[in-house]
Design an enzyme around this catalytic site. Structure first.
Site, mmCIF file in Angstrom:
data_model
loop_
_atom_site.group_PDB
_atom_site.id
_atom_site.type_symbol
_atom_site.label_atom_id
_atom_site.label_comp_id
_atom_site.label_asym_id
_atom_site.label_seq_id
_atom_site.Cartn_x
_atom_site.Cartn_y
_atom_site.Cartn_z
ATOM 1 N N SER A 45 11.549 -67.706 -3.512
ATOM 2 C CA SER A 45 11.058 -68.264 -2.726
ATOM 3 C C SER A 45 12.035 -69.882 -4.428
ATOM 4 C CB SER A 45 10.171 -69.832 -2.354
ATOM 5 O OG SER A 45 9.811 -68.908 -1.506
ATOM 6 N N ASP A 330 3.977 -67.281 5.766
ATOM 7 C CA ASP A 330 4.296 -66.549 4.816
ATOM 8 C C ASP A 330 2.031 -65.746 5.080
ATOM 9 O OD1 ASP A 330 7.804 -66.758 5.438
ATOM 10 O OD2 ASP A 330 7.272 -66.966 2.989
ATOM 11 N N ARG A 361 7.671 -62.144 14.376
ATOM 12 C CA ARG A 361 6.821 -61.048 14.150
ATOM 13 C C ARG A 361 5.253 -61.647 14.775
ATOM 14 N NH1 ARG A 361 7.352 -64.180 7.201
ATOM 15 N NH2 ARG A 361 8.935 -62.352 6.792
ATOM 16 N N ARG A 405 6.759 -58.298 5.260
ATOM 17 C CA ARG A 405 6.219 -58.511 5.303
ATOM 18 C C ARG A 405 5.045 -58.180 5.924
ATOM 19 N NH1 ARG A 405 6.022 -62.264 1.385
ATOM 20 N NH2 ARG A 405 7.672 -63.812 1.342
#
Length: 450
Positions: A45, A330, A361, A405
């Site tokens: 990031s 996140d 997700r 992730r």
């Protein structure tokens, strides 16, 4: 997968050929004690923001400790590319050279690069088509494009309205300095606009409508711009940046707190845990550093000393039932999986943006948690875990949905399940290339298959 192979996948004609390149990882762990030191890569990031700032500063700003995450390597390659014979010749992390036609840039699955480059390229003189992977073509970009058009950018959709690929004609002629944007959409849209604001002839007055999701990411952007000499004002829901010059400075990229979250998860699922993560600071720009506070609920203490953070597991009953992850989406997969694995029936809010990430997700979590008998139910914008039928099988196969992730959030289950097979191990290259090797350093066994 190194940089060269990662880039080459963008030009593979056959999906079948790409699938054959993939391999899975089978994780096992003898004992439930975890000890060791783990050196994390730089924050993706921070790095992606710093690279855009560097490019806009015309050489005044330099980036130090560039992340080796594939997304950051890709963006650095594009922004630092050499132009030869009407082609972009991009340097990779392993000194490979990849050529792309100057008229088209393919960011693959890199969502941050897509958003940030959309704004950055709108300022450039050369016209270009910005495209990506098939999943990228399903991720909306209309809100950012509309905002840039209001400022004077010339952007067209190549295939489907509101989605990549897009054609940027360059040479933005500013028509207005005021733009309104909803606060509950991806903060990357807001950041993309803020990053280019100082280069706009009349600056930018950004009006945020409603509650701001992922506020720490916006604050990170503004703090990094300020380090580079760009001043701003933020009054109520209006962020204003005037046209101004960057100052000569360097931006140092801190290790990645998002990556650190997986080590907190490992500590939470272990019986005993003593881990040291060098380079992480208590007062970080990264919003995901809130993981220290969240994981205190699971008995994980964080002690900052010796230039990093020490994690230690202490016996503690979990009492917190509601987790609002609006400002750190996140971390959502990590926290949800921890709670599910421990049989803690928690409630989650602030997950609105998860459906437009690398994959949906929410659906991905629901599918994979079902494999251990846990349900994640959705009612409006509230999500609840039902662990009443939770089970610990001898073996579980985790689909990753091309989402880094998902792979890393479910990997810690190897502390509870004898064999955890994770699909497409290379997917972690996106943000944490050394993840599997780092697991091996603290006692996990990671066997590649396929």
């Amino acid at each position: 997968m190194n940089w060269k192979s990662y880039t080459e996948t963008q030009n593979i004609a056959s999906l079948q050929e790409y699938i054959l390149m993939k391999h899975n990882i089978i994780l096992t762990k003898k004992g439930k004690s975890v000890k060791g030191t783990v050196q994390l890569t730089g924050s993706k990031s921070e790095c992606n923001r710093a690279l855009i700032i560097e490019a806009l500063s015309n050489g005044k700003v330099k980036v130090e400790n560039i992340s080796d995450a594939a997304d950051a390597v890709l963006l650095a390659g594009i922004l630092r590319a050499e132009v030869k014979d009407r082609k972009l010749e991009i340097s990779g992390a392993d000194d490979s050279r990849i050529e792309h036609p100057l008229s088209e840039i393919n960011v693959g699955p890199a969502g941050t690069a897509m958003r940030f480059l959309t704004a950055y390229l709108a300022l450039q003189d050369e016209g270009v088509i910005l495209t990506g992977s098939e999943r990228m073509k399903q991720r909306p970009i209309g809100i950012l494009v509309e905002a840039l058009r209001e400022l004077g950018a010339q952007i067209e959709y190549v295939e489907n309205e509101g989605f990549p690929p897009i054609k940027l004609k360059g040479s933005l002629v500013q028509q207005s300095n005021k733009v309104s944007i909803k606060g509950n959409i991806s903060s990357q849209y807001i950041t993309a606009l803020l990053l280019i604001a100082a280069r706009l002839p009349f600056g930018l007055e950004l009006h945020i409508e409603g509650d701001l999701t992922s506020r720490p990411y916006v604050e990170m952007t503004l703090a990094m711009l300020q380090t580079a000499g760009i001043q701003h004002t933020w009054q109520v829901n209006v962020i204003a940046i005037k046209n101004q010059d960057f100052t000569t400075t360097s931006l140092y990229i801190e290790p990645d707190w998002s990556a650190a979250s997986y080590w907190y998860a490992i500590a939470a699922l272990a019986d005993e845990a003593e881990l040291f993560l060098p380079g992480l600071t208590q007062y970080s720009l990264q919003g995901d550093s809130v993981i220290t506070e969240i994981m205190a609920n699971f008995g994980i203490t964080s002690q900052f000393k010796d230039g990093g953070v020490y994690l230690q597991k202490e016996a503690k009953a979990i009492s917190r039932k509601i987790f609002d992850l609006k400002e750190c989406p996140d971390l959502a997969q990590t926290i949800v999986v921890i709670c599910a694995a421990l049989g803690h029936e928690a409630t989650f809010t602030g997950l609105e943006t998860l459906k437009i990430k690398e994959t949906d997700r929410i659906k991905a979590l629901q599918n994979e948690l079902a494999k251990i008998g846990v349900k994640l139910t959705e009612k409006g914008q509230v999500y609840k875990l039902d662990c009443s039928e939770k089970q610990i099988p001898e073996y579980v196969f985790i689909n990753t949905y091309d989402d880094h992730r998902m792979a890393m959030a479910f990997a810690p289950l190897a502390l509870l399940i004898p064999q955890v097979e994770v699909e497409d191990a290379d997917v972690v290259e996106k943000s944490y290339p050394a993840f599997w090797k780092d697991l091996e350093k603290v006692g996990f066994e990671a066997e590649a298959t396929g």
